[in-house]
Design an enzyme around this catalytic site. Structure first.
Site, short mmCIF file in Angstrom:
data_model
loop_
_atom_site.label_atom_id
_atom_site.label_comp_id
_atom_site.label_asym_id
_atom_site.label_seq_id
_atom_site.Cartn_x
_atom_site.Cartn_y
_atom_site.Cartn_z
N LYS A 47 0.82 -1.21 0.00
CA LYS A 47 0.00 0.00 0.00
C LYS A 47 0.86 1.26 0.00
CE LYS A 47 -4.48 -1.01 2.19
NZ LYS A 47 -5.29 -0.40 1.14
N GLU A 139 -2.03 -10.02 3.13
CA GLU A 139 -3.31 -10.48 2.62
C GLU A 139 -3.12 -11.08 1.23
OE1 GLU A 139 -7.64 -8.58 2.54
OE2 GLU A 139 -6.47 -7.97 0.79
#
Length: 215
Positions: A47, A139
Site C-alpha cells: 500500500k 493479505e
C-alpha cells in the site's frame, strides 16, 4: 504518525518479494512434473502512504494498532484458471510451515452484495531483518481470471464514482459478476468432461494392450 515510512515499509516489501518467489516456485514444481498448476500467475503490491492514511481515517484505526488492524498493507494476488484451483491453493497455503493462516474470508461461496467474488487469506509471515525476526500480516487474494477482470473494472469505476454507483450501473455490475461466475462454472464443467473422456480413452487403451499381452 509514522515518522519514517521507508523504514516502516521495508519488512512488508521483503515479505511480498519473498512470498511472490515462493508462489512462483510452487507453479514451477507443478509444471516441472507435468501436472496442471493451480497457480496461473502472481502479482504483489505494498500500500502507498496515501492509501494507508485514507484507510486510517475511514476505519478509525489508531497508530498503535496500525500493523495489526490493517491486514492488507502487504498484498499478494494469485490468479487461477478454475474455481477448483482456488481451493487447491488455499489448501497449499494452509499446509505450509513458513507462514501461519490468521484469517480466511470466502467471498466465492459467500459473494459480496456487489457481486464481488474472491478468496482472501490473511497470513502472518516472518521476515528476517538485521535486528531480528519481524512478523507481518500479508493479505492474499485468490481468484480466477474472470473474477479478476470484473474486480479490476469495478475498482476503476469505484474510484471514478467514489463508491456511489448509480443504481442502474450497480445492477449491471451485479449481472456482469454473475455472468463471469457462470463462465467460470461452465469452463470447470468442460474441464471435468475432458478429463473424464481422457480417463476413459486411456483406460480403454490400457485394457486393449493388456488383452494383447494376455494372448
Amino acid at each position: 504518525m509514522v515518522e519514517d515510512w521507508k523504514y516502516f515499509f521495508r519488512p512488508y516489501e521483503q515479505a511480498v518479494s519473498e512470498m511472490k518467489i515462493k508462489m512462483r516456485g510452487l507453479r514451477k514444481q507443478f509444471t516441472g512434473i507435468g501436472q496442471h498448476s493451480p497457480i496461473e500467475f502472481v502479482t504483489s503490491r505494498v500500500k502507498t502512504v496515501d492509501s494507508i492514511l485514507e484507510k486510517i481515517e475511514r476505519r478509525q484505526i489508531s497508530e498503535e494498532r496500525l500493523e495489526t488492524d490493517m491486514q492488507d498493507i502487504a498484498g499478494i494476488r494469485i490468479m487461477c484458471q478454475f474455481v477448483d484451483d482456488i481451493y487447491q491453493v488455499v489448501d497449499l497455503l494452509r499446509s505450509r510451515n513458513d507462514m501461519t493462516v490468521v484469517e480466511e474470508r470466502d467471498y466465492i461461496t459467500n459473494k459480496k452484495a456487489s457481486g464481488y467474488r474472491s478468496y482472501h487469506i490473511v497470513l502472518k509471515y516472518p521476515v528476517q531483518m538485521i535486528n531480528g525476526e519481524k512478523n507481518v500480516l500479508v493479505e492474499i487474494q485468490i481468484r480466477t481470471l474472470a473474477m479478476n477482470f470484473w474486480a479490476t473494472i469495478e475498482h476503476s469505476l469505484n474510484y471514478k464514482y467514489q463508491g456511489e454507483f448509480p443504481s442502474q450501473l450497480n445492477a449491471r455490475l451485479e449481472r456482469a459478476a454473475e455472468a463471469a461466475f457462470k463462465l467460470d462454472t461452465e469452463m470447470s464443467e468442460i474441464r471435468e468432461e475432458i478429463q473424464e473422456a481422457q480417463h476413459l480413452f486411456y483406460g480403454k487403451g490400457l485394457n486393449k494392450n493388456q488383452s494383447k499381452d494376455d494372448k
